[in-house]
Design an enzyme around this catalytic site. Sequence first.
Site, PDB file in Angstrom:
ATOM      1  N   ASP A   6     -61.005  64.145 -22.321  1.00  0.00           N
ATOM      2  CA  ASP A   6     -62.044  64.640 -21.418  1.00  0.00           C
ATOM      3  C   ASP A   6     -63.004  65.505 -22.231  1.00  0.00           C
ATOM      4  OD1 ASP A   6     -63.514  65.272 -19.219  1.00  0.00           O
ATOM      5  OD2 ASP A   6     -61.995  66.519 -18.256  1.00  0.00           O
ATOM      6  N   ASP A 100     -67.775  60.473 -19.681  1.00  0.00           N
ATOM      7  CA  ASP A 100     -67.223  61.529 -20.536  1.00  0.00           C
ATOM      8  C   ASP A 100     -65.706  61.633 -20.519  1.00  0.00           C
ATOM      9  OD1 ASP A 100     -66.975  62.453 -17.963  1.00  0.00           O
ATOM     10  OD2 ASP A 100     -67.725  64.466 -18.383  1.00  0.00           O
ATOM     11  N   GLU A 101     -65.014  60.611 -20.034  1.00  0.00           N
ATOM     12  CA  GLU A 101     -63.551  60.659 -20.078  1.00  0.00           C
ATOM     13  C   GLU A 101     -62.959  59.265 -20.221  1.00  0.00           C
ATOM     14  OE1 GLU A 101     -61.375  61.694 -16.482  1.00  0.00           O
ATOM     15  OE2 GLU A 101     -63.205  61.513 -15.310  1.00  0.00           O
TER      16      GLU A 101
END
Length: 388
Positions: A6, A100-101
């Site tokens: 993350d 973003d993860e």
Amino acid sequence: MIIHVDMDAFYASVEQLDNPDLKGRCVMVGGTTNRGVVSAASYEARKFGVHSAMPIFQAKKKCPHGVFVPPRMSRYKAVSQRILAILKGYSPLVEMVSIDEAYIDIAGCTAILGTPREIALAIKKKILTKTCLTCSVGVAPVRFLAKIASDLDKPDGITMIHPEQVNDFIDALAIKKVPGVGKKSTEQLNRIGIRFLGDIKHYPGEMLIRRLGKFGHRLIDLSNGIDPTPVSPETEHKSVSSELTLAKNTLDTCYLKQTLLQQSERVSRELRKMGVKAKVVTLKLKHDDFKQVTRRMTIQSPTQSTDTIYKEAIRLLDQYGLTRKVRLVGVGASGFVSAAEPVQMDIFSKTQTENKNWEKVDKTLDHIGKKFGKNIVHRASLSDRTEK
């Protein structure tokens, strides 16, 4: 073992990376007017209580000295692709679940790359070296625990949950921390005495399923450390949408319909890029009291036509009947089928024929846009609006 990566305050961190003057300052991504919401807040801003999805006017009150910047999605997507390339160097099983993860299944990789902790540390170091950005990492035997673990030591942290620690971790895990358990579900579970995930094991399964439906089954599995959800490298998009927070609250349906037309163009263009057609059109509204309303309709023939999506969105708007001012409007499409998949045509259906003709027009406009620029040709009804 599964690793969840993350990125830390991703949008804000990219802005601080690209503009050194922003380092150490309270940065909030989401625009400069009071109308929108915060897409991301730097950790400096979070100390003042600012968080993502917070209305910008509230963020300005909490952090009046902060810096507000508009989002640059193309830049964030480019960085995200670099991160994906890094992760694929550690396992072929990488699933980007958002910009973003990502999840990484490292089964079979330890003999070559080292222990799960060594692999996680190597990933963190490689991302930092190649992008100058930090990430937080969770490592666990099952997917949902890896996600929870990555949030326990932020920013730039790493949390390991070993197999022998799973039961104790679950017993002490607050039920509100479980993915999928929202505020209302938390309140409902608290009322019957469930405050930790481990408490689920002490309640009859029939009662939980009766109260919670399918999610009851899910919670029973999670409380026993069971999460069969695989890491799927080729995760398909389930929906496409476009929404806009308006410059001012309005009841002007003409303006809303004009906005919906522009959004329908964006959605249909994305459908054509993906090579899919949609069976469901969704209208999203947020009123001036922040109450959110969604209405959806299943259409007879799957489409990627701007005209068809727009007409269905308008139909939903008219059926809803506005009585209160709107601050946000959006349109979405879902229920995808391959654009190459043959559709059963009704030779007496004027709608299907029109849909097919408009799709041809849209594809022609796509071709012109690629060659001369996407704003070179636009609808007359949008002549007083410029797409950003």
